[in-house]
Design a protein around this motif. Structure first.
Motif, PDB file in Angstrom:
ATOM      1  N   TRP A 189      16.321 -52.537   3.772  1.00 36.57           N
ATOM      2  CA  TRP A 189      17.008 -53.748   4.219  1.00 36.57           C
ATOM      3  C   TRP A 189      17.248 -53.718   5.729  1.00 36.57           C
ATOM      4  CZ3 TRP A 189      17.100 -58.118   1.890  1.00 36.57           C
ATOM      5  CH2 TRP A 189      17.189 -58.215   0.496  1.00 36.57           C
ATOM      6  N   VAL A 190      17.736 -52.581   6.221  1.00 39.93           N
ATOM      7  CA  VAL A 190      18.007 -52.465   7.661  1.00 39.93           C
ATOM      8  C   VAL A 190      16.707 -52.573   8.461  1.00 39.93           C
ATOM      9  CG1 VAL A 190      18.859 -50.940   9.481  1.00 39.93           C
ATOM     10  CG2 VAL A 190      20.096 -51.101   7.318  1.00 39.93           C
ATOM     11  N   GLY A 191      15.657 -51.900   7.999  1.00 44.51           N
ATOM     12  CA  GLY A 191      14.376 -51.969   8.686  1.00 44.51           C
ATOM     13  C   GLY A 191      13.783 -53.362   8.663  1.00 44.51           C
ATOM     14  N   ALA A 192      13.913 -54.045   7.526  1.00 43.11           N
ATOM     15  CA  ALA A 192      13.347 -55.383   7.392  1.00 43.11           C
ATOM     16  C   ALA A 192      14.038 -56.375   8.318  1.00 43.11           C
ATOM     17  CB  ALA A 192      13.444 -55.847   5.941  1.00 43.11           C
ATOM     18  N   GLU A 193      15.370 -56.318   8.357  1.00 43.23           N
ATOM     19  CA  GLU A 193      16.068 -57.291   9.212  1.00 43.23           C
ATOM     20  C   GLU A 193      15.846 -56.996  10.691  1.00 43.23           C
ATOM     21  OE1 GLU A 193      18.865 -56.532  11.108  1.00 43.23           O
ATOM     22  OE2 GLU A 193      20.053 -55.027  10.048  1.00 43.23           O
ATOM     23  N   THR A 194      15.684 -55.723  11.036  1.00 44.64           N
ATOM     24  CA  THR A 194      15.373 -55.390  12.418  1.00 44.64           C
ATOM     25  C   THR A 194      13.966 -55.859  12.777  1.00 44.64           C
ATOM     26  OG1 THR A 194      16.815 -53.444  12.349  1.00 44.64           O
ATOM     27  CG2 THR A 194      15.174 -53.513  14.101  1.00 44.64           C
ATOM     28  N   ALA A 195      13.016 -55.687  11.851  1.00 36.43           N
ATOM     29  CA  ALA A 195      11.640 -56.124  12.089  1.00 36.43           C
ATOM     30  C   ALA A 195      11.578 -57.630  12.301  1.00 36.43           C
ATOM     31  CB  ALA A 195      10.756 -55.719  10.915  1.00 36.43           C
ATOM     32  N   VAL A 196      12.355 -58.359  11.520  1.00 31.60           N
ATOM     33  CA  VAL A 196      12.360 -59.820  11.628  1.00 31.60           C
ATOM     34  C   VAL A 196      12.801 -60.254  13.024  1.00 31.60           C
ATOM     35  CG1 VAL A 196      13.588 -61.882  10.863  1.00 31.60           C
ATOM     36  CG2 VAL A 196      12.627 -60.319   9.171  1.00 31.60           C
ATOM     37  N   VAL A 197      13.822 -59.580  13.554  1.00 29.94           N
ATOM     38  CA  VAL A 197      14.336 -59.938  14.876  1.00 29.94           C
ATOM     39  C   VAL A 197      13.445 -59.403  15.991  1.00 29.94           C
ATOM     40  CG1 VAL A 197      16.276 -59.677  16.466  1.00 29.94           C
ATOM     41  CG2 VAL A 197      16.694 -60.112  14.055  1.00 29.94           C
ATOM     42  N   ALA A 198      12.995 -58.159  15.839  1.00 34.75           N
ATOM     43  CA  ALA A 198      12.217 -57.524  16.899  1.00 34.75           C
ATOM     44  C   ALA A 198      10.857 -58.172  17.102  1.00 34.75           C
ATOM     45  CB  ALA A 198      12.046 -56.036  16.588  1.00 34.75           C
ATOM     46  N   MET A 199      10.316 -58.819  16.062  1.00 34.51           N
ATOM     47  CA  MET A 199       9.016 -59.445  16.213  1.00 34.51           C
ATOM     48  C   MET A 199       9.087 -60.744  17.011  1.00 34.51           C
ATOM     49  SD  MET A 199       8.909 -62.449  14.201  1.00 34.51           S
ATOM     50  CE  MET A 199       7.208 -62.583  13.750  1.00 34.51           C
ATOM     51  N   MET A 200      10.324 -61.275  17.177  1.00 29.46           N
ATOM     52  CA  MET A 200      10.486 -62.563  17.845  1.00 29.46           C
ATOM     53  C   MET A 200       9.979 -62.564  19.287  1.00 29.46           C
ATOM     54  SD  MET A 200      12.678 -64.316  20.090  1.00 29.46           S
ATOM     55  CE  MET A 200      14.211 -63.416  20.017  1.00 29.46           C
ATOM     56  N   PRO A 201      10.443 -61.649  20.176  1.00 30.96           N
ATOM     57  CA  PRO A 201       9.924 -61.686  21.543  1.00 30.96           C
ATOM     58  C   PRO A 201       8.437 -61.354  21.616  1.00 30.96           C
ATOM     59  CG  PRO A 201      11.321 -59.758  21.204  1.00 30.96           C
ATOM     60  CD  PRO A 201      11.490 -60.636  20.020  1.00 30.96           C
ATOM     61  N   GLU A 317      23.001 -59.344   3.398  1.00 37.58           N
ATOM     62  CA  GLU A 317      23.520 -60.519   4.095  1.00 37.58           C
ATOM     63  C   GLU A 317      23.054 -60.553   5.550  1.00 37.58           C
ATOM     64  OE1 GLU A 317      25.107 -58.551   2.131  1.00 37.58           O
ATOM     65  OE2 GLU A 317      26.012 -59.789   0.553  1.00 37.58           O
ATOM     66  N   VAL A 318      23.015 -59.364   6.176  1.00 36.61           N
ATOM     67  CA  VAL A 318      22.540 -59.297   7.560  1.00 36.61           C
ATOM     68  C   VAL A 318      21.073 -59.706   7.632  1.00 36.61           C
ATOM     69  CG1 VAL A 318      22.076 -57.767   9.511  1.00 36.61           C
ATOM     70  CG2 VAL A 318      24.210 -57.553   8.257  1.00 36.61           C
ATOM     71  N   PHE A 319      20.279 -59.251   6.666  1.00 38.35           N
ATOM     72  CA  PHE A 319      18.860 -59.614   6.640  1.00 38.35           C
ATOM     73  C   PHE A 319      18.681 -61.127   6.559  1.00 38.35           C
ATOM     74  CE2 PHE A 319      15.117 -60.761   4.108  1.00 38.35           C
ATOM     75  CZ  PHE A 319      14.108 -60.248   4.917  1.00 38.35           C
ATOM     76  N   ILE A 320      19.426 -61.767   5.681  1.00 39.54           N
ATOM     77  CA  ILE A 320      19.325 -63.220   5.520  1.00 39.54           C
ATOM     78  C   ILE A 320      19.721 -63.934   6.811  1.00 39.54           C
ATOM     79  CG2 ILE A 320      20.262 -65.217   4.301  1.00 39.54           C
ATOM     80  CD1 ILE A 320      20.570 -63.401   1.830  1.00 39.54           C
ATOM     81  N   ALA A 321      20.830 -63.485   7.422  1.00 40.79           N
ATOM     82  CA  ALA A 321      21.313 -64.124   8.649  1.00 40.79           C
ATOM     83  C   ALA A 321      20.315 -63.940   9.803  1.00 40.79           C
ATOM     84  CB  ALA A 321      22.678 -63.549   9.032  1.00 40.79           C
ATOM     85  N   ARG A 322      19.786 -62.733   9.941  1.00 40.27           N
ATOM     86  CA  ARG A 322      18.860 -62.474  11.047  1.00 40.27           C
ATOM     87  C   ARG A 322      17.516 -63.162  10.813  1.00 40.27           C
ATOM     88  NH1 ARG A 322      19.332 -56.508  13.601  1.00 40.27           N
ATOM     89  NH2 ARG A 322      19.096 -57.718  15.510  1.00 40.27           N
ATOM     90  N   THR A 357      22.758 -68.774  16.275  1.00 42.02           N
ATOM     91  CA  THR A 357      22.810 -67.461  15.637  1.00 42.02           C
ATOM     92  C   THR A 357      24.246 -66.970  15.502  1.00 42.02           C
ATOM     93  OG1 THR A 357      20.619 -66.806  16.413  1.00 42.02           O
ATOM     94  CG2 THR A 357      22.161 -65.032  15.904  1.00 42.02           C
ATOM     95  N   PHE A 358      25.044 -67.151  16.556  1.00 43.40           N
ATOM     96  CA  PHE A 358      26.450 -66.738  16.497  1.00 43.40           C
ATOM     97  C   PHE A 358      27.173 -67.467  15.367  1.00 43.40           C
ATOM     98  CE2 PHE A 358      30.878 -67.707  17.710  1.00 43.40           C
ATOM     99  CZ  PHE A 358      31.395 -66.426  17.597  1.00 43.40           C
ATOM    100  N   ALA A 359      26.898 -68.750  15.233  1.00 41.41           N
ATOM    101  CA  ALA A 359      27.546 -69.527  14.174  1.00 41.41           C
ATOM    102  C   ALA A 359      27.148 -69.000  12.796  1.00 41.41           C
ATOM    103  CB  ALA A 359      27.168 -71.006  14.309  1.00 41.41           C
ATOM    104  N   ILE A 360      25.877 -68.626  12.648  1.00 39.49           N
ATOM    105  CA  ILE A 360      25.400 -68.095  11.366  1.00 39.49           C
ATOM    106  C   ILE A 360      26.069 -66.763  11.058  1.00 39.49           C
ATOM    107  CG2 ILE A 360      23.381 -67.158  10.163  1.00 39.49           C
ATOM    108  CD1 ILE A 360      21.685 -69.213  11.691  1.00 39.49           C
ATOM    109  N   TYR A 361      26.115 -65.860  12.045  1.00 44.76           N
ATOM    110  CA  TYR A 361      26.734 -64.559  11.847  1.00 44.76           C
ATOM    111  C   TYR A 361      28.227 -64.694  11.526  1.00 44.76           C
ATOM    112  CZ  TYR A 361      22.659 -62.060  13.756  1.00 44.76           C
ATOM    113  OH  TYR A 361      21.431 -61.538  13.973  1.00 44.76           O
ATOM    114  N   ALA A 362      28.913 -65.520  12.292  1.00 40.58           N
ATOM    115  CA  ALA A 362      30.357 -65.699  12.100  1.00 40.58           C
ATOM    116  C   ALA A 362      30.656 -66.246  10.704  1.00 40.58           C
ATOM    117  CB  ALA A 362      30.924 -66.620  13.165  1.00 40.58           C
TER     118      ALA A 362
END
Length: 368
Positions: A189-201, A317-322, A357-362
């Motif tokens: 889960w942690v790796g997947a959500e990081t991959a989702v964000v890191a692939m963006m740039p 939940e973090v994965f879904i939000a990210r 993103t802040f609104a989603i996380y909050a």
């Protein structure tokens, strides 16, 4: 020495070492501007994006997953393969400094070793070894830049040597094995959500190359590299908050980040980045840099609810939000790149995406 003073010195050492790590890709791009063609520089820019992606995902799976597991007592270690990765990358720079292909392969290897080493140092409070690392990388990068105007090939090799020494300094005394690992599910889960964000740039760098030009793709990466000077601040804050909340630290580092952003704009007005990156910086409009600084400024608040969810172990939940955040980033960034052909518009789109993103996380954190 008082405990508070020791803690302050430790924090400053960690931030300073992070700054030294952040200037490694910047130095490669500065030297590359004097050694490679624009198309070759665009390839190296993509390699840096790949390095950011690979190092972030491996760091998340290997080390951040441990921080997200309340049942694990020993939170960090430095795998031998991480040190070996950086050493091999440094050797490639020494052996083939004029080859864009070898340099492009070396970059992800180096960034992976440096990222895991930094996370371990922060988590394990190894500030003395981080001071040594900062000194080695700082001297190496400065020397490489100074000699690059007359001997760019030698400059790349010098940087490779500094990278090898830095990895060796971090490896001394660091634990290389652990008896307990996080569950496969949690690490996934942690790796997947990081991959989702890191692939963006990385994806957006490729989109800018496709929608605009090689010069714009290089400029896009240069701006991200320059803003990398903030990574030691934001990265340190993020890693510390993953361990425990700290209102004081959040305010202090937020203030330091704001000052750093102002310094970036002042430095550009003074011509510093044009001096460092030569003609490659000509494709960076001042408006794009200001918008990019604004984007980084509005990204600070998102760290708080994100870290809170990670501490609670809410990896799903973090994965879904990210994932939602990354989708918004890609949609708005792509629309700006293809629709306006303007880097300034791309970074303005990032600001809107980050506020969302802040609104989603909050919202996600408040429901947990």
């Amino acid at each position: 020495m008082s405990q508070s003073r020791h803690a302050a010195m430790s924090s400053l050492a960690m931030i300073g070492a992070g700054a030294a790590v952040a200037i490694v890709p910047a130095t490669l791009q500065a030297v590359g501007a004097r050694l490679f063609t624009t198309d070759q520089q665009a390839g190296i820019a993509l390699a840096i994006g790949i390095g950011v992606f690979v190092s972030a995902v491996l760091n998340a799976v290997i080390l951040e997953a441990r921080l997200a597991d309340p049942l694990i007592g020993v939170k960090s270690y430095l795998p031998i393969w991480a040190t070996a990765s950086g050493v091999v990358g440094g050797l490639l720079l020494i052996v083939a400094p004029t080859s864009p292909a070898f340099v492009s392969v070396a970059i992800p290897l180096i960034m992976t070793g440096l990222q895991l080493g930094r996370t371990h140092a922060i988590t394990d409070h190894r500030w003395v070894s981080e001071l040594v690392t900062a000194a080695v990388l700082g001297v190496g990068c400065l020397t490489a830049f100074v000699v690059s105007s007359s001997a760019a090939t030698l400059a790349v090799a010098i940087l490779g040597g500094a990278v090898i020494l830095a990895h060796a300094a971090r490896a001394v005394g660091a634990p290389h094995k652990v008896s307990k690992r996080p569950s496969v599910s949690r690490a996934s889960w942690v790796g997947a959500e990081t991959a989702v964000v890191a692939m963006m740039p990385l994806a957006l760098n490729a989109i800018v190359l496709l929608a605009m030009s090689a010069a714009d793709a290089v400029a896009f990466r240069l701006v991200l590299t320059v803003l990398g000077i903030l990574q030691p601040l934001l990265g340190y804050l993020r890693t510390r908050l993953l361990g425990h909340p700290s209102v004081r630290l959040t305010w202090v580092l937020s203030g330091m980040t704001t000052l750093a952003l102002v310094s970036v704009v002042v430095a550009d007005l003074a011509g510093l980045f044009e001096f460092i990156f030569s003609d490659s910086w000509d494709a960076v409009p001042l408006g794009a840099l200001v918008a990019a600084c604004g984007w980084k400024a509005v990204s600070i608040p998102s760290t708080i609810p994100f870290a809170s969810m990670r501490r609670k172990g809410l990896v799903r939940e973090v994965f879904i939000a990210r994932s939602a955040s990354t989708g918004i980033y890609l949609a708005l960034g792509s629309a700006a790149a293809f629709g306006t052909q303007s880097l300034t518009s791309v970074y303005i789109a990032f600001m809107v995406a980050e506020l969302t993103t802040f609104a989603i996380y909050a919202f996600s954190n408040s429901r947990s």
